[in-house]
Design a protein around this motif. Structure first.
Motif, PDB file in Angstrom:
ATOM      1  N   LEU A  13       6.784  66.447 -27.273  1.00  0.00           N
ATOM      2  CA  LEU A  13       7.643  64.808 -27.710  1.00  0.00           C
ATOM      3  C   LEU A  13       8.961  64.803 -27.429  1.00  0.00           C
ATOM      4  O   LEU A  13       9.969  65.688 -27.186  1.00  0.00           O
ATOM      5  CB  LEU A  13       8.166  65.057 -29.196  1.00  0.00           C
ATOM      6  N   LYS A  14       9.234  63.660 -26.931  1.00  0.00           N
ATOM      7  CA  LYS A  14      10.961  63.444 -26.212  1.00  0.00           C
ATOM      8  C   LYS A  14      11.361  62.442 -27.317  1.00  0.00           C
ATOM      9  O   LYS A  14      10.236  61.523 -27.479  1.00  0.00           O
ATOM     10  CB  LYS A  14      10.568  62.993 -24.476  1.00  0.00           C
ATOM     11  N   PHE A  15      12.336  62.565 -27.016  1.00  0.00           N
ATOM     12  CA  PHE A  15      13.495  60.724 -28.174  1.00  0.00           C
ATOM     13  C   PHE A  15      13.739  60.376 -26.784  1.00  0.00           C
ATOM     14  O   PHE A  15      14.559  60.994 -26.144  1.00  0.00           O
ATOM     15  CB  PHE A  15      14.407  61.739 -29.017  1.00  0.00           C
ATOM     16  N   HIS A  49      10.068  58.198 -29.902  1.00  0.00           N
ATOM     17  CA  HIS A  49       9.836  59.281 -30.077  1.00  0.00           C
ATOM     18  C   HIS A  49       8.698  58.614 -28.603  1.00  0.00           C
ATOM     19  O   HIS A  49       7.885  57.895 -29.130  1.00  0.00           O
ATOM     20  CB  HIS A  49       9.915  59.948 -30.891  1.00  0.00           C
ATOM     21  N   SER A  69       4.895  54.888 -27.101  1.00  0.00           N
ATOM     22  CA  SER A  69       6.232  55.637 -28.155  1.00  0.00           C
ATOM     23  C   SER A  69       5.942  55.048 -28.894  1.00  0.00           C
ATOM     24  O   SER A  69       5.211  53.778 -29.854  1.00  0.00           O
ATOM     25  CB  SER A  69       6.888  54.798 -27.602  1.00  0.00           C
TER      26      SER A  69
END
Length: 422
Positions: free
Chosen positions: A287-289, A279, A258
């Motif tokens: 893509l993930k927060f 992220h 991350s």
């Protein structure tokens, strides 16, 4: 007769100890600044104040003082030594470069619970300032607070890390990293492309906190490998520093690849765990927060997914009513803020609940709750720290501001302590 004398002597010894016990109780409730002065009065007091039992007792009183009508806030801000400098480009040049024209302060403020005061005047008092020394003070924009615990503050500027206790004016530079490569010089390469293609290492995340199992304070650093400005497929590496050690040690930890955000209120330490807003690419192109969490005791990383909160909200971490909170807002004006609480019932597998929305407030970003209905924020134009009351929706200005952009001004709730770094 002999027994009577012994009993009488026992009573005399007990009564003679009573004043000393009262002195200990009195001293343990004093602030750090006063205790540093009292150490010079008597050698016995100095030995007492330096003892681990007394240090712990004093910290407990500072942390759990339910009778205090005020809260201590520590703010990181920069001011220029020459107040006649007002041109924006000149100010930016001073802040971005190493020079003697600026000063970075960690200011200790005492905030009063003055609920009956309806005016807009300051209701806090600056009690003390700690001047950040070089090399940490070279670049104002790069200096960050990377966690605080029990009165100890962790400071980060690029790859340099230091710990300080502003209450007792102690400061130590941490040893150099065992993972970061020495900087490469452009003249060492045949052409510019080769220079930028060369692998570099850089600090991705730093956090400071307390390991209750090992009874020690720790700093964790995550190092990422880059090629130019692009992250490579090389896995991140992690090192940990224990307070009092002579060097860092590398640990085997899955950092979950991350990349953290470096802004005020985007990271924090809370109850043995350090949290970063980040992220993460869970799969290529996805893509993930997330919130990246590091447990100081078991030295493992965890991921907490963000709640679904609007189109592309800006998020800040906080502690509200002894729970992890996420404050989100859209980029549009006027600015309204949503407060989410994380209910963790099973080791970082909890859920988010949206509690309320407050605003509108013309501010750049929230900083910290200093009680359940007051939050510190930074104004967009004047770069002042304000306290916003959630119930009355009123604003009060604190007597502190910086010349840097609002996104580089920090404020945290602070506990005075006499814990020595040495």
């Amino acid at each position: 007769m002999q027994k009577e004398k012994e009993d009488s002597g026992g009573e005399m010894k007990q009564s003679s100890r009573l004043p000393e016990e009262m002195v200990v109780q009195f001293l343990s409730r004093l602030p750090a600044k006063a205790l540093m002065r009292f150490k010079c009065i008597r050698k016995s007091w100095s030995n007492l104040i330096n003892s681990p039992v007394f240090v712990a007792q004093n910290l407990s009183h500072s942390t759990n003082n339910k009778f205090s009508s005020s809260t201590c806030i520590l703010s990181k801000h920069t001011f220029l030594k020459d107040s006649n400098v007002t041109e924006k480009n000149e100010i930016a040049d001073i802040l971005m470069n190493a020079n003697e024209k600026k000063q970075i302060n960690l200011s200790l403020l005492k905030l009063r619970y003055d609920h009956n005061d309806d005016d807009q005047e300051p209701f806090s008092v600056i009690e003390d300032d700690f001047i950040v020394p070089s090399p940490l003070s070279r670049y104002s924009f790069a200096l960050k607070i990377a966690g605080h615990c029990d009165g100890i503050i962790c400071l980060l500027n690029v790859d340099d890390i230091a710990l300080c206790n502003p209450s007792i004016k102690e400061y130590i530079d941490l040893p150099k990293s065992c993972l970061l490569l020495p900087p490469k010089r452009e003249e060492d390469y045949e052409d510019e492309d080769e220079f930028w293609d060369a692998l570099e290492t850089e600090t991705n995340a730093v956090g400071f906190g307390y390991d209750s199992k090992a009874n020690t304070y720790k700093v964790v650093r995550v190092v990422q490998v880059t090629s130019g400005y692009v992250f490579t497929s090389h896995p991140s590496r992690v090192e940990v520093y224990n307070l009092g050690a002579t060097c860092w040690r590398e640990i085997n930890a899955d950092v979950l690849e991350s990349h953290v955000f470096w802004s005020p209120s985007c990271d924090m330490y809370f109850k043995g765990v350090y949290y970063w807003d980040a992220h993460s690419y869970l799969t290529p192109g996805e893509l993930k927060f997330v919130i990246l969490a590091f447990d100081m005791s078991n030295e493992l990383f965890y991921l907490i997914y963000h709640p679904e909160a609007g189109r592309d909200p800006i998020k800040n971490l906080a502690v509200w009513k002894d729970s992890i909170a996420l404050i989100s807002h859209e980029r549009d004006a006027p600015t309204y803020f949503d407060l989410w609480l994380y209910e963790d019932s099973n080791c970082f597998k909890g859920s988010w609940t949206k509690y309320f929305t407050f605003g509108p407030v013309e501010v750049e970003n929230p900083l910290v709750f200093w009680n359940s209905n007051e939050i510190l924020m930074v104004t967009t134009e004047s770069r002042r720290i304000i306290s916003y009351n959630l119930d009355s929706q009123t604003v009060k200005y604190l007597p502190i501001h910086g010349v840097e952009e609002p996104s580089y001004i920090y404020a945290i709730t602070y506990v005075n302590s006499i814990i020595s770094l040495k």
